[in-house]
Design a protein around this motif. Structure first.
Motif, PDB file in Angstrom:
ATOM      1  N   ILE A  95       0.825  -1.208   0.000  1.00 31.45           N
ATOM      2  CA  ILE A  95       0.000   0.000   0.000  1.00 31.45           C
ATOM      3  C   ILE A  95       0.866   1.267   0.000  1.00 31.45           C
ATOM      4  O   ILE A  95       2.085   1.195   0.192  1.00 31.45           O
ATOM      5  CB  ILE A  95      -0.957   0.024   1.209  1.00 31.45           C
ATOM      6  CG1 ILE A  95      -0.162   0.080   2.523  1.00 31.45           C
ATOM      7  CG2 ILE A  95      -1.874  -1.188   1.170  1.00 31.45           C
ATOM      8  CD1 ILE A  95      -1.032   0.233   3.751  1.00 31.45           C
ATOM      9  N   ASN A  96       0.233   2.401  -0.192  1.00 31.79           N
ATOM     10  CA  ASN A  96       0.959   3.671  -0.278  1.00 31.79           C
ATOM     11  C   ASN A  96       1.129   4.328   1.098  1.00 31.79           C
ATOM     12  O   ASN A  96       0.962   5.532   1.278  1.00 31.79           O
ATOM     13  CB  ASN A  96       0.267   4.642  -1.244  1.00 31.79           C
ATOM     14  CG  ASN A  96      -1.114   5.065  -0.763  1.00 31.79           C
ATOM     15  OD1 ASN A  96      -1.729   4.401   0.081  1.00 31.79           O
ATOM     16  ND2 ASN A  96      -1.629   6.166  -1.324  1.00 31.79           N
ATOM     17  N   SER A  97       1.458   3.499   2.075  1.00 35.78           N
ATOM     18  CA  SER A  97       1.707   3.976   3.425  1.00 35.78           C
ATOM     19  C   SER A  97       2.680   3.011   4.084  1.00 35.78           C
ATOM     20  O   SER A  97       3.146   2.053   3.446  1.00 35.78           O
ATOM     21  CB  SER A  97       0.391   4.066   4.219  1.00 35.78           C
ATOM     22  OG  SER A  97       0.628   4.561   5.518  1.00 35.78           O
ATOM     23  N   GLY A  98       2.982   3.254   5.345  1.00 35.85           N
ATOM     24  CA  GLY A  98       3.892   2.371   6.066  1.00 35.85           C
ATOM     25  C   GLY A  98       3.817   2.682   7.550  1.00 35.85           C
ATOM     26  O   GLY A  98       2.936   3.425   8.002  1.00 35.85           O
ATOM     27  N   PHE A  99       4.758   2.116   8.322  1.00 34.32           N
ATOM     28  CA  PHE A  99       4.682   2.379   9.759  1.00 34.32           C
ATOM     29  C   PHE A  99       5.063   3.820  10.092  1.00 34.32           C
ATOM     30  O   PHE A  99       4.942   4.256  11.239  1.00 34.32           O
ATOM     31  CB  PHE A  99       5.481   1.373  10.583  1.00 34.32           C
ATOM     32  CG  PHE A  99       6.982   1.446  10.456  1.00 34.32           C
ATOM     33  CD1 PHE A  99       7.696   2.549  10.894  1.00 34.32           C
ATOM     34  CD2 PHE A  99       7.697   0.367   9.955  1.00 34.32           C
ATOM     35  CE1 PHE A  99       9.076   2.599  10.807  1.00 34.32           C
ATOM     36  CE2 PHE A  99       9.078   0.413   9.864  1.00 34.32           C
ATOM     37  CZ  PHE A  99       9.769   1.536  10.291  1.00 34.32           C
ATOM     38  N   ASN A 100       5.496   4.582   9.097  1.00 30.79           N
ATOM     39  CA  ASN A 100       5.678   6.021   9.314  1.00 30.79           C
ATOM     40  C   ASN A 100       4.337   6.731   9.486  1.00 30.79           C
ATOM     41  O   ASN A 100       4.287   7.835  10.024  1.00 30.79           O
ATOM     42  CB  ASN A 100       6.447   6.640   8.142  1.00 30.79           C
ATOM     43  CG  ASN A 100       5.743   6.436   6.810  1.00 30.79           C
ATOM     44  OD1 ASN A 100       5.229   5.352   6.546  1.00 30.79           O
ATOM     45  ND2 ASN A 100       5.721   7.458   5.977  1.00 30.79           N
ATOM     46  N   HIS A 101       3.256   6.098   9.057  1.00 29.85           N
ATOM     47  CA  HIS A 101       1.919   6.671   9.218  1.00 29.85           C
ATOM     48  C   HIS A 101       1.116   5.954  10.295  1.00 29.85           C
ATOM     49  O   HIS A 101       0.313   6.588  10.983  1.00 29.85           O
ATOM     50  CB  HIS A 101       1.135   6.586   7.906  1.00 29.85           C
ATOM     51  CG  HIS A 101       1.691   7.451   6.827  1.00 29.85           C
ATOM     52  ND1 HIS A 101       1.387   7.260   5.492  1.00 29.85           N
ATOM     53  CD2 HIS A 101       2.527   8.511   6.868  1.00 29.85           C
ATOM     54  CE1 HIS A 101       2.024   8.169   4.763  1.00 29.85           C
ATOM     55  NE2 HIS A 101       2.725   8.932   5.586  1.00 29.85           N
ATOM     56  N   LEU A 102       1.295   4.663  10.420  1.00 31.86           N
ATOM     57  CA  LEU A 102       0.568   3.875  11.417  1.00 31.86           C
ATOM     58  C   LEU A 102       1.532   2.837  11.993  1.00 31.86           C
ATOM     59  O   LEU A 102       1.704   1.748  11.440  1.00 31.86           O
ATOM     60  CB  LEU A 102      -0.652   3.185  10.782  1.00 31.86           C
ATOM     61  CG  LEU A 102      -1.497   2.329  11.724  1.00 31.86           C
ATOM     62  CD1 LEU A 102      -2.075   3.174  12.862  1.00 31.86           C
ATOM     63  CD2 LEU A 102      -2.632   1.633  10.956  1.00 31.86           C
TER      64      LEU A 102
END
Length: 399
Positions: A288-295
């Motif tokens: 996906i276009n996110s990672g643990f930097n966001h969640l």
């Protein structure tokens, strides 16, 4: 707020985006206030989600505010909370930060002997304080978020009561409140009653006591079959325990709680886009276009978030491992059943209102996501998505 609303928000504001449902926050707050005695006060634990719009909304519901940093205190004041409705409970800060909070005239909660002595020697009884007690209660949940056990850094041990009394006597400290907090995953409501009994016993040593703060720990369900704190039953048991104590002792205290996750967790929906479907010999990844930097919660303390495919809700269920785009292992879910995911589909992480955006970062020089507040049937952008220039705004070039 419906999934159709979420799809429209993703189309309008893009992804990744955090979305918060005002109605959910209101319902949870009213569930608390209707479950406990009308004199009970609830202090929203700001660290769960500090967007100024969320703070203003919760203030308008009638809540007070629990803060763990001086900047949370300042945000609370800016949001409209009056100083008498703010409790400052810092940890491992020096006396200067506490003095700054004193200047703002908020309630002060001290959680270690060193600062207690420094404060007492300098200010005596000129500024009333709370004392945070470590009750040595292990409340369950992940050990990384349990705060009341014997190895925790939080609070002054109940076995150091004589030391607290010596400081009070030698410096003339005025202690008007006792505080405890055991964590945020309390499954057994009787843990609160156990803590309350400890507080009642300690109260006999504090003649000027006005408030007993039980922290929080109300559990929210993250997946089907999860337990949650039965606040209605807890409210009745707490009310009886307080009434019995007051009858026996002829002393009266105002009871405080500090719900954070309980108020905002279920209101939050984190929207992301499926970038790639990657099949290996072992599994099928959804990247996906996110990672643990966001969640970061799933990687940090194994939190579970329901993940659903908003773009294909009736597709056949398949087994996926959902991963992010960070150059580290950032797995959100292992071997999870999700309706068939295609590249470009919009996925939603449920229960993402607490400690999601608050713990986000710019790791890998990725930009922080947008935040949207769904209020009165309309989506409001309450934090713009970061842009490249935001990565450089506080840097000073010397070359």
């Amino acid at each position: 707020m419906t999934d159709k609303n979420l799809i429209k928000i993703a189309e309008e504001f893009g992804t990744p985006t955090y979305v918060y449902d005002a109605e959910s926050i209101k319902n949870h707050y009213e569930k608390l206030t209707s479950s406990f005695h009308k004199s009970t006060r609830f202090f929203y634990a700001a660290k769960a989600l500090t967007n100024i719009n969320i703070l203003k909304y919760i203030k308008n519901l009638g809540a007070s505010l629990d803060c763990v940093s001086i900047n949370e205190v300042k945000l609370g004041l800016k949001a409209g909370f009056t100083s008498d409705k703010i409790l400052f409970t810092p940890n491992c800060v020096d006396l200067r930060e506490i003095e700054e909070a004193m200047g703002l005239k908020v309630h002060i909660n001290i959680d270690n002997i060193s600062i207690l002595e420094q404060f007492g020697n300098k200010y005596g009884n000129t500024y009333p304080i709370f004392v945070r007690i470590n009750p040595h209660i292990y409340a369950g949940g992940n050990h990384k978020i349990s705060t009341g056990h014997i190895d925790s850094k939080f609070g002054i041990s109940i076995h150091q009561l004589r030391h607290i009394e010596r400081v009070m006597k030698s410096t003339n400290l005025l202690v008007e409140g006792l505080h405890m907090h055991t964590g945020s995953e309390i499954k057994d409501a009787d843990v609160f009653l156990q803590g309350l009994e400890i507080m009642f016993e300690l109260a006999e040593h504090f003649p000027d006591l006005k408030y007993i703060d039980m922290g929080s720990g109300f559990k929210v369900p993250y997946q089907e079959g999860d337990m949650e704190t039965d606040v209605k039953t807890l409210g009745k048991k707490v009310e009886k325990a307080v009434a019995d104590y007051q009858k026996e002792s002829s002393r009266k205290f105002q009871l405080w709680f500090e719900p954070g996750k309980y108020l905002v967790s279920e209101s939050g929906h984190f929207l992301v886009k499926s970038n790639v479907i990657k099949q290996t010999t072992a599994t099928v990844f959804v990247g996906i276009n996110s990672g643990f930097n966001h969640l970061i919660r799933p990687m940090f303390y194994d939190s579970y978030h329901i993940i659903e495919n908003l773009s294909n809700p009736k597709g056949p269920e398949r087994i996926y491992t959902v991963v992010g785009n960070i150059c580290e292992t950032d797995t959100f879910a292992w071997d999870r059943k999700i309706n068939e995911v295609r590249e470009g589909d919009i996925l939603v992480f449920r229960n993402a209102g607490a400690y999601g955006f608050e713990m986000s970062s710019n790791f890998n020089s990725r930009l922080k996501p947008a935040e949207v507040f769904f209020l009165d049937g309309k989506a409001h952008l309450i934090r713009r998505r970061e842009e490249f220039e935001d990565l450089l705004k506080n840097q000073i070039e010397v070359l």
